[in-house]
Design a protein around this motif. Structure first.
Motif, PDB file in Angstrom:
ATOM      1  N   HIS A 196      33.330  47.343  41.736  1.00 41.09           N
ATOM      2  CA  HIS A 196      33.829  46.202  40.944  1.00 41.09           C
ATOM      3  C   HIS A 196      35.313  46.377  40.650  1.00 41.09           C
ATOM      4  N   GLU A 197      36.159  45.698  41.408  1.00 40.27           N
ATOM      5  CA  GLU A 197      37.597  45.907  41.308  1.00 40.27           C
ATOM      6  C   GLU A 197      38.347  44.745  40.662  1.00 40.27           C
ATOM      7  N   GLY A 198      37.639  43.737  40.145  1.00 39.83           N
ATOM      8  CA  GLY A 198      38.316  42.582  39.558  1.00 39.83           C
ATOM      9  C   GLY A 198      39.195  42.958  38.376  1.00 39.83           C
ATOM     10  N   ARG A 251      38.270  37.591  42.997  1.00 43.25           N
ATOM     11  CA  ARG A 251      39.052  38.729  43.501  1.00 43.25           C
ATOM     12  C   ARG A 251      40.153  38.252  44.454  1.00 43.25           C
ATOM     13  N   LEU A 311      42.328  44.796  39.486  1.00 43.69           N
ATOM     14  CA  LEU A 311      43.350  43.894  40.022  1.00 43.69           C
ATOM     15  C   LEU A 311      44.150  43.247  38.886  1.00 43.69           C
ATOM     16  N   SER A 315      32.408  36.233  42.557  1.00 47.34           N
ATOM     17  CA  SER A 315      33.311  37.368  42.364  1.00 47.34           C
ATOM     18  C   SER A 315      34.301  37.481  43.518  1.00 47.34           C
TER      19      SER A 315
END
Length: 286
Positions: A173-175, A144, A178, A140
């Motif tokens: 969880h910022e995927g 990212r 983005l 991950s």
């Protein structure tokens, strides 16, 4: 680098006894042996085991799944699938440099949005049930980094609507967020990315300074309804009068809660844009 059978069992969810039974009955997998006669598995064998497990979960028998994997080795898969299998194989042995090279190769032969939507995001979605924690963190982080670099490289276009992107408190969880930012930026939006674990007070301060048209929150972490209600109520109050749009798998099962707080829900970039256009149209009519 090779892996022992105990590690393979932990990563794939297939018991050691089952792997040994497959080896005796079907000649699959075919591990090498150490001087002490321990089984060790290559990257390709590990990935083939994963592919068999996936086919079994889709309804094939063990013999059918093994036959299918044998008939289509990794080297003969379509380019995108072959790159994905190479990525998983590198991650399995914690070879971050090799995994990143695979992502770079895919990026070199694809346009930006297909690269994000058909390679990076599917990898993010799949890793949760495919990898243990250490390997998931490695994979991950690599994805990212790619998404963040693409977002920064996309030139800003002044004059478009402004969106503030964040994950609420305790959501790391910022995927997907983005990727949303990249899609919006390519459509002419002005994007400010706050990222993971953003408390309501931080949202308030950013909204006061930027006066965004939309605040998009990504809720991937699963929460009970009451906890999500509290989080969203705080966010909506902090961001007023901006529209708050919520997305992510942690929000999908709580639509009534979301709408009850005054927020909106969107599954995709297109839905978020449509919600903003509807709100703008209603405001103009008023």
């Amino acid at each position: 680098m090779t892996l022992r059978i105990r590690t393979i069992a932990r990563l794939t969810g297939i018991r050691e006894a089952t792997l040994r039974a497959w080896e005796r009955r079907y000649g699959f997998p075919r591990p090498n042996r150490t001087e002490s006669n321990y089984r060790v598995y290559s990257r390709e064998e590990v990935e083939n085991i994963h592919r068999v497990a996936k086919l079994i979960s889709e309804g094939l028998s063990v013999s059918e799944a093994i036959a299918q994997v044998r008939s289509a080795p990794v080297a003969e898969l379509p380019v995108r699938e072959r790159l994905e299998e190479r990525f998983w194989s590198a991650v399995m042995v914690l070879d971050g440099e090799a995994a990143d090279r695979v992502l770079g190769e895919a990026q070199a032969v694809m346009a930006v949005e297909p690269y994000v939507d058909t390679v990076l995001l599917p990898l993010l979605r799949e890793m949760g049930h495919r990898l243990d924690i250490a390997r998931e963190h490695l994979a991950s982080a690599l994805i990212r980094q790619r998404l963040g670099a693409l977002l920064l490289a996309e030139g800003a276009r002044p004059g478009g609507p402004r969106v503030l992107l964040a994950c609420p408190e305790r959501d790391m969880h910022e995927g997907g967020l983005l990727a949303l930012g990249l899609h919006l930026k390519r459509r002419g939006w002005q994007v400010t990315f706050l990222g993971a674990d953003t408390p309501a007070e931080a949202l308030r301060g950013a909204c006061v300074q930027l006066n965004p048209d939309v605040v998009a929150l990504s809720c991937v972490r699963r929460r009970e309804a009451d906890e999500l209600r509290q989080v969203l109520q705080s966010a909506v109050e902090a961001c007023a009068p901006a529209m708050v749009v919520v997305g992510g798998q942690g929000a999908r099962e709580h639509l009534k809660v979301i709408f009850g707080t005054g927020a909106q829900y969107a599954e995709s970039t297109e839905e978020l844009v449509a919600l903003w256009q509807q709100a703008r149209g209603a405001s103009n009519r008023t």
